[in-house]
Structures are given as C-alpha cells and as structure tokens.
Design a protein around this motif. Structure first.
Motif, PDB file in Angstrom:
ATOM      1  N   ASP A  49       0.891  -1.300  -0.015  1.00 37.83           N
ATOM      2  CA  ASP A  49       0.100   0.030  -0.067  1.00 37.83           C
ATOM      3  C   ASP A  49       0.792   1.350   0.063  1.00 37.83           C
ATOM      4  O   ASP A  49       0.589   2.065  -0.702  1.00 37.83           O
ATOM      5  N   ASP A  52       1.973   1.773  -3.621  1.00 35.91           N
ATOM      6  CA  ASP A  52       1.035   2.462  -4.484  1.00 35.91           C
ATOM      7  C   ASP A  52       0.897   3.963  -4.171  1.00 35.91           C
ATOM      8  O   ASP A  52       0.773   4.699  -4.890  1.00 35.91           O
ATOM      9  N   TYR A  53       0.839   4.375  -2.859  1.00 36.18           N
ATOM     10  CA  TYR A  53       0.797   5.485  -2.568  1.00 36.18           C
ATOM     11  C   TYR A  53       1.632   6.437  -3.025  1.00 36.18           C
ATOM     12  O   TYR A  53       1.371   7.735  -3.375  1.00 36.18           O
ATOM     13  N   GLU A  54       2.869   6.043  -2.772  1.00 35.15           N
ATOM     14  CA  GLU A  54       4.182   6.686  -3.255  1.00 35.15           C
ATOM     15  C   GLU A  54       4.255   6.871  -4.818  1.00 35.15           C
ATOM     16  O   GLU A  54       4.801   7.804  -5.180  1.00 35.15           O
ATOM     17  N   MET A  55       3.968   5.886  -5.649  1.00 36.98           N
ATOM     18  CA  MET A  55       3.767   5.999  -6.861  1.00 36.98           C
ATOM     19  C   MET A  55       2.900   6.602  -7.500  1.00 36.98           C
ATOM     20  O   MET A  55       2.717   6.646  -8.705  1.00 36.98           O
ATOM     21  N   SER A  56       1.905   7.066  -6.820  1.00 34.41           N
ATOM     22  CA  SER A  56       0.615   8.039  -7.141  1.00 34.41           C
ATOM     23  C   SER A  56       1.395   9.250  -7.270  1.00 34.41           C
ATOM     24  O   SER A  56       0.557  10.015  -8.067  1.00 34.41           O
ATOM     25  N   PHE A  57       2.190   9.745  -6.989  1.00 36.84           N
ATOM     26  CA  PHE A  57       3.209  11.124  -7.203  1.00 36.84           C
ATOM     27  C   PHE A  57       4.042  10.751  -8.478  1.00 36.84           C
ATOM     28  O   PHE A  57       4.179   9.848  -8.713  1.00 36.84           O
ATOM     29  N   LYS A  59       6.837  10.196 -10.624  1.00 36.36           N
ATOM     30  CA  LYS A  59       8.091   9.554 -10.437  1.00 36.36           C
ATOM     31  C   LYS A  59       8.597   9.187 -11.735  1.00 36.36           C
ATOM     32  O   LYS A  59       8.203   9.026 -12.627  1.00 36.36           O
ATOM     33  N   HIS A  80       3.941  -4.455 -10.539  1.00 38.89           N
ATOM     34  CA  HIS A  80       3.160  -3.655 -11.005  1.00 38.89           C
ATOM     35  C   HIS A  80       3.732  -2.263 -11.570  1.00 38.89           C
ATOM     36  O   HIS A  80       3.310  -1.584 -12.462  1.00 38.89           O
ATOM     37  N   TYR A  81       5.055  -2.237 -11.338  1.00 39.46           N
ATOM     38  CA  TYR A  81       5.704  -1.000 -12.079  1.00 39.46           C
ATOM     39  C   TYR A  81       7.064  -1.341 -12.793  1.00 39.46           C
ATOM     40  O   TYR A  81       7.748  -0.242 -12.871  1.00 39.46           O
TER      41      TYR A  81
END
Length: 292
Positions: A49, A52-57, A59, A80-81
């Motif tokens: 989680d 996902d939160y950090e990757m929503s910014f 990058k 996922h990334y």
C-alpha cells in the motif's frame, strides 16, 4: 551495425550520477508518518500500500533510489511498476532476502544494493539481458558467500563494484566469483578482505580495462607482478602509488602496510619506492618471458 561498444557507451552516458535529496521523483520511500518499532532493522517496513501511495506521485519511470523496502513490497513493486526501470539503487533494504523478482525487469541496466543483511545470493542475472552494471556494498552475507549467482552475468556485465562498509573490510573466501565474466571491463573492490588472494581469475577476463582495489589488499610484490603480467590493465593502485583523499598532496604507496606520503615534502621517499617497484616489475617481466 549496433555494436557492444556502442551499447556500453550509451549505458555510461545515460547512467545517473548521485541522486540529490531534492529529486523526489527519483526516490521511493515511505513519506507518510509511521510509528516504527525499535528493531534495528526498522524502518524497513514499506508495504504494498505504501508503494502504491508513493507511486501515485510523479516518479521517474527510468531511475529510482529505493529506501526501506522489504520482500513483500519488492515483489509488489516489480509486478506493478517494474517494466520500465533501467537504474535501481536499493538503500537500507535489509529485509529483502530474495532479489529474484528483479528477473522480471527486462530493461534493467544497472542495480546497486547498499546495506542489506538478509540476502545470501544474487538472482539470475542472465534474465536481465541489458544489465551492465552491478554494485554490492555493505551486504556482509552476500560478500561472505562469494556472491553466488554472479556467474550468471558472464555474458552481459561490464562493471562490478563490491565493497564492505566505510569502517570495516568484509571477508571473502577468494576472488574466484569474478572468474569467467568475459564482458567485464571494470572491477572495483573496496574494503574487501579475501582469504585467498590468487589473481589468476584475471586470465579469464579478456576485455578488462581497470582493476581497482584497496592499496593494502595485496603486497607490493604482488602488485608489481600484476603490472608485469597485465601491462595494459589500469587501476588506481595498479602501479607504484596512487592518490589518496582525491588530492595530489597525499600519495599512498601501493602495497600492504605501505605508507602515505606528503608531496612534495616526501618526494625523495616516493622516488625510492617507485625505483624499487619498477625494478620488481622488470624482474617479474623477465621471469614471465622466460616461462613462456
């Protein structure tokens, strides 16, 4: 025709320098307030989680320095990334014991692992056909085990850097883990203490250009022998002396327990060491010629 030399030049040109603290788009860490345990391995508690939160910014999708990741979050990140990333630096990710998820990142060109005490082996590096650079620092189990898995990078690795921590030399049984890395051009060893210092592995590295090591890793006689046997091989202490502290003022004489000299104050002493070293090189060169 696109050559291996062109690929390596492009890799060196693209490789990022030191990531600045202000470059948040190139750093993945838990930015949300969190209550950490007093365990010395904390804060290595990044969750899926959190990822996902950090990757929503915003990058970078090419370069990332990752802090505090554990096994579960590594697997989630790759799944996922991971497709687009080329340069990864894992820092303070002690709880990652298995780096094999990286096998599913086809674009990786450079991986650095700094400060890890759980992993005991590398992954199958052949699964990353573009991988050219690998750095391992402050990872005692990996180093003590002789970097198992390194041999799988024999057809793609161009640069390998292995280091202990800034205060302690890390033990290795020998240097044979580097044997047969036929594409390797640069090998850097820092704060490494091999029990067996046999350097015959260098015979199996046909395109090696630079062999960097601590000035006290080998005796002066051993270094002189290397210079005689591999006259075209460069390296910071592949010679009678090298520069200390990135300044020309202090010169470190190559060899175990050899001194650091202040120049020009101790130039005469340095000249004496250089003359003796050159004599050794010529002696070993003559012996090698006679043996052949």
């Amino acid at each position: 025709m696109y050559t291996e030399d062109q690929a390596y030049r492009e890799y060196l040109q693209d490789r990022p320098g030191l990531i600045q603290m202000s470059e948040t788009e190139k750093r993945l860490y838990v930015s949300r307030p969190k209550v950490h345990k007093t365990d010395a391995l904390q804060p290595c508690d990044m969750t899926p989680d959190d990822v996902d939160y950090e990757m929503s910014f915003p990058k970078s999708r090419k370069v990332l320095e990752i802090h505090g990741m554990n096994q579960e979050s590594l697997e989630h990140f790759v799944r996922h990334y991971g497709d687009t990333y080329e340069f990864l630096h894992f820092f303070h990710c002690q709880k990652i014991a298995d780096f094999s998820p990286l096998e599913d990142m086809p674009n990786l060109r450079d991986v650095n692992i700094t400060w890890n005490n759980c992993a005991t082996r590398l992954w199958d590096l052949s699964r990353n056909p573009r991988l050219m650079g690998l750095g391992i620092a402050d990872a005692k189990k990996l180093t003590a085990n002789g970097l198992p898995g390194l041999e799988t990078g024999k057809s793609n690795l161009r640069e390998v850097y292995v280091s202990g921590d800034i205060f302690n030399g890390y033990p290795m049984k020998d240097l044979n883990c580097f044997r047969g890395l036929t594409m390797l051009r640069h090998l850097h060893l820092n704060q490494i203490k091999p029990a067996d210092k046999d350097t015959s592995f260098l015979d199996t590295l046909p395109v090696l250009e630079e062999f960097d090591f601590d000035p006290g890793m080998f005796t002066t006689e051993q270094i002189a022998y290397l210079c005689a046997k591999y006259p075209d091989l460069g390296g910071r202490f592949m010679g009678a002396w090298g520069v200390e502290y990135n300044t020309d003022t202090y010169i470190r004489v190559s060899g175990y327990r050899k001194p650091t000299l202040e120049i020009p104050k101790q130039q005469a002493a340095l000249d004496k060491h250089v003359a003796k070293f050159n004599t050794l090189v010529e002696q070993y060169r003559a012996e090698l010629k006679h043996q052949s």
